[in-house]
Design a protein around this motif. Sequence first.
Motif, short mmCIF file in Angstrom:
data_model
loop_
_atom_site.label_atom_id
_atom_site.label_comp_id
_atom_site.label_asym_id
_atom_site.label_seq_id
_atom_site.Cartn_x
_atom_site.Cartn_y
_atom_site.Cartn_z
N LEU A 147 -0.10 -7.83 8.52
CA LEU A 147 -1.54 -8.03 8.27
C LEU A 147 -1.85 -7.92 6.78
CD1 LEU A 147 -3.21 -6.04 11.20
CD2 LEU A 147 -3.07 -8.52 10.92
N THR A 148 -1.16 -6.99 6.13
CA THR A 148 -1.42 -6.77 4.70
C THR A 148 -1.09 -8.01 3.88
OG1 THR A 148 -0.71 -4.51 5.11
CG2 THR A 148 -1.04 -5.11 2.83
N LEU A 149 -0.11 -8.79 4.35
CA LEU A 149 0.25 -10.02 3.62
C LEU A 149 -0.96 -10.94 3.48
CD1 LEU A 149 3.73 -10.98 5.16
CD2 LEU A 149 3.27 -9.84 2.99
N PHE A 150 -1.82 -10.96 4.53
CA PHE A 150 -3.01 -11.82 4.49
C PHE A 150 -4.10 -11.23 3.60
CE2 PHE A 150 -0.92 -12.75 8.54
CZ PHE A 150 -0.75 -14.13 8.40
N ILE A 151 -4.10 -9.88 3.52
CA ILE A 151 -5.15 -9.22 2.75
C ILE A 151 -4.86 -9.25 1.24
CG2 ILE A 151 -6.23 -6.94 2.35
CD1 ILE A 151 -5.65 -6.30 5.27
N LYS A 152 -3.56 -9.29 0.91
CA LYS A 152 -3.15 -9.16 -0.50
C LYS A 152 -3.95 -10.04 -1.48
CE LYS A 152 1.22 -6.86 -0.57
NZ LYS A 152 2.45 -6.58 -1.19
N PRO A 153 -4.20 -11.32 -1.18
CA PRO A 153 -4.94 -12.14 -2.15
C PRO A 153 -6.37 -11.63 -2.40
CG PRO A 153 -3.92 -13.51 -0.45
CD PRO A 153 -3.74 -12.10 -0.03
N PHE A 154 -6.93 -10.85 -1.44
CA PHE A 154 -8.32 -10.37 -1.61
C PHE A 154 -8.35 -8.88 -1.97
CE2 PHE A 154 -7.94 -13.52 1.80
CZ PHE A 154 -8.60 -14.58 1.19
N ASN A 155 -7.22 -8.44 -2.48
CA ASN A 155 -7.02 -7.04 -2.81
C ASN A 155 -8.14 -6.46 -3.69
OD1 ASN A 155 -5.67 -4.71 -2.90
ND2 ASN A 155 -3.92 -5.41 -4.07
N PHE A 156 -8.67 -7.33 -4.59
CA PHE A 156 -9.64 -6.87 -5.60
C PHE A 156 -10.92 -6.29 -4.98
CE2 PHE A 156 -10.12 -11.38 -4.80
CZ PHE A 156 -11.48 -11.50 -4.54
N LYS A 179 -0.85 -3.04 -2.78
CA LYS A 179 0.12 -3.62 -3.73
C LYS A 179 1.55 -3.17 -3.41
CE LYS A 179 -1.60 -3.54 -8.13
NZ LYS A 179 -1.54 -2.89 -9.45
N LEU A 180 1.67 -1.91 -2.96
CA LEU A 180 3.01 -1.36 -2.71
C LEU A 180 3.60 -1.75 -1.35
CD1 LEU A 180 2.60 2.25 -4.16
CD2 LEU A 180 4.11 0.48 -5.03
N MET A 181 2.76 -2.35 -0.51
CA MET A 181 3.29 -2.73 0.81
C MET A 181 4.34 -3.83 0.64
SD MET A 181 2.19 -1.00 3.35
CE MET A 181 2.27 -1.89 4.89
N PRO A 182 5.39 -3.81 1.47
CA PRO A 182 6.46 -4.80 1.31
C PRO A 182 5.97 -6.22 1.59
CG PRO A 182 6.75 -3.50 3.31
CD PRO A 182 5.62 -2.88 2.57
N ILE A 195 14.53 3.17 -3.53
CA ILE A 195 14.84 1.73 -3.63
C ILE A 195 13.54 0.94 -3.76
CG2 ILE A 195 15.79 -0.28 -2.38
CD1 ILE A 195 17.93 1.59 -1.21
N THR A 196 12.57 1.25 -2.90
CA THR A 196 11.30 0.52 -2.91
C THR A 196 10.54 0.78 -4.22
OG1 THR A 196 11.26 1.06 -0.58
CG2 THR A 196 9.28 0.06 -1.45
N GLN A 197 10.49 2.03 -4.63
CA GLN A 197 9.74 2.39 -5.84
C GLN A 197 10.35 1.72 -7.08
OE1 GLN A 197 7.00 3.82 -6.59
NE2 GLN A 197 7.15 5.22 -8.32
N ILE A 198 11.67 1.86 -7.24
CA ILE A 198 12.31 1.33 -8.45
C ILE A 198 12.25 -0.20 -8.47
CG2 ILE A 198 14.54 1.17 -9.69
CD1 ILE A 198 15.03 4.10 -8.84
N ALA A 199 12.37 -0.81 -7.29
CA ALA A 199 12.28 -2.28 -7.21
C ALA A 199 10.92 -2.78 -7.70
CB ALA A 199 12.54 -2.75 -5.79
N ASN A 200 9.90 -1.92 -7.64
CA ASN A 200 8.58 -2.31 -8.12
C ASN A 200 8.49 -2.31 -9.65
OD1 ASN A 200 6.96 -2.92 -5.90
ND2 ASN A 200 6.86 -0.76 -5.34
#
Length: 435
Positions: free
Chosen positions: A136-145, A156-159, A402-407
């Motif tokens: 669901l977050t993938l759809f929300i990401k563009p309207f994050n602002f 932003k941190l969601m995969p 892994i997730t944190q450093i990859a960011n």
Amino acid sequence: MQTQFSKQQLKDEDNRSSEKIFRKCVHCGFCNATCPTYNLLGNELDGPRGRIYLIKDMIENNKPASEKVVKHIDRCLSCYSCMTTCPSGVNYMHLIDHGRMHIEKTFKRPLGDRFIRNFLSQIMPYPFRFRIIGILTLFIKPFNFIFPKKLREMIKLMPVNFPKKNLPKMKTYPAEKRKKPVARVALLTGCVQQVISPQINEATIRLLNRHGIEVVVPKGINCCGSLNHHLGKSDLAKQTFKKNILIWYDEYLKNGLDAIISNTSGCGTTLKDYGFIFRSNYDLKKKSKKISELTKDISEYLDENVKLNFIKNKENKKEYKIAYHSACSMQHGQKIHDIPINLIKKTGNKVFDIPEGHLCCGSAGTYNLLQNDIAGKLLKNKIINIDKINPEFITTGNIGCITQIANGTKIPILHTVEVIDWYTGGPKPKILGNL
Ligand code: SF4
Ligand code: SF4
């Protein structure tokens, strides 16, 4: 440190344990020197010694947590760097756990905070729920602002990827090419890890099976419980701990287990503490102690029990420069540092410790979601130190790191077990591409 707990207060087992720990502290402040939050913020109350005073004051004087105390305790990463440094053997981990439980019981957080913490507690330990929310977050990401800052940072941190699993879901993964396995182990597959990086469990299972070890993944166990434990939600955490202990103990009694393998050092640290958590519980004391004794980080298990069969082929003949990131829960929580480095060295590659490697990358469970300013600064420092090595790839033993450093970097980062699997006949990790 002097204490003045009343006899009545000492009837409580948590007070009794904490009192013994407080008494060990000699106020020397050595721990402050290696505390990431003290280094960043320079405030005594954002270092271990100051936090110990805050926790003692609340608990000894039966005070409800104040906003000020909560601010400084919340900023603690639970990285346990202070425990490695402390010359007096102060078990800060048990103090901060007690402090967080007290905060949860006595402090009413602002509505937004409560919502976020309850949300994390109800979503992250459950792989199915986490996957749904992630998609669901993938759809929300563009309207994050449109969201408040904290929520924006979390989104932003969601995969962005939810890789397909390659291994079928089974209870038992048999040892390869033998009727009788050389050992039988249970694998903790974890909660978030199995959704965002299923290849880590797959590499672990393949590697163990290839070396004659049967792997079982008993139904009903996902999360180790540490997520809620670190949020101070001790009742919820204990429900998970208890369920896991009973399932594993039953498997141990009925079919035999030589070890319980954790490939996420944050979870391994908590599993190794189950025995302490249920130290006075009549029904679980013996069982939880056994589960803690059986728990091994995958690197520890490989080092102690498996003669690894390294294979050179055209896929892995190149010599790489690898940076090893020592996760806090691995080096400070479980006191495992050299073992994974020596294992990776056996692959014939050059392995380097990251400068200032005792300092956290800012991941720390849900810390990067709840304290993103501090986590962001720690990540920035970690990347500066990684860049000093200029590695071709980074390896570590904890999915959170892994997730944190990859960011923060484009340098590929993968789990140590994926590297060992690859060099003992497994496939080349996809993240390395043509490297
Ligand atoms: S656990 Fe880490 S952040 Fe917390 S007081 Fe100790 S060193 Fe500092
Ligand atoms: S290093 Fe240990 S004894 Fe010294 S102040 Fe810190 S916790 Fe206390």
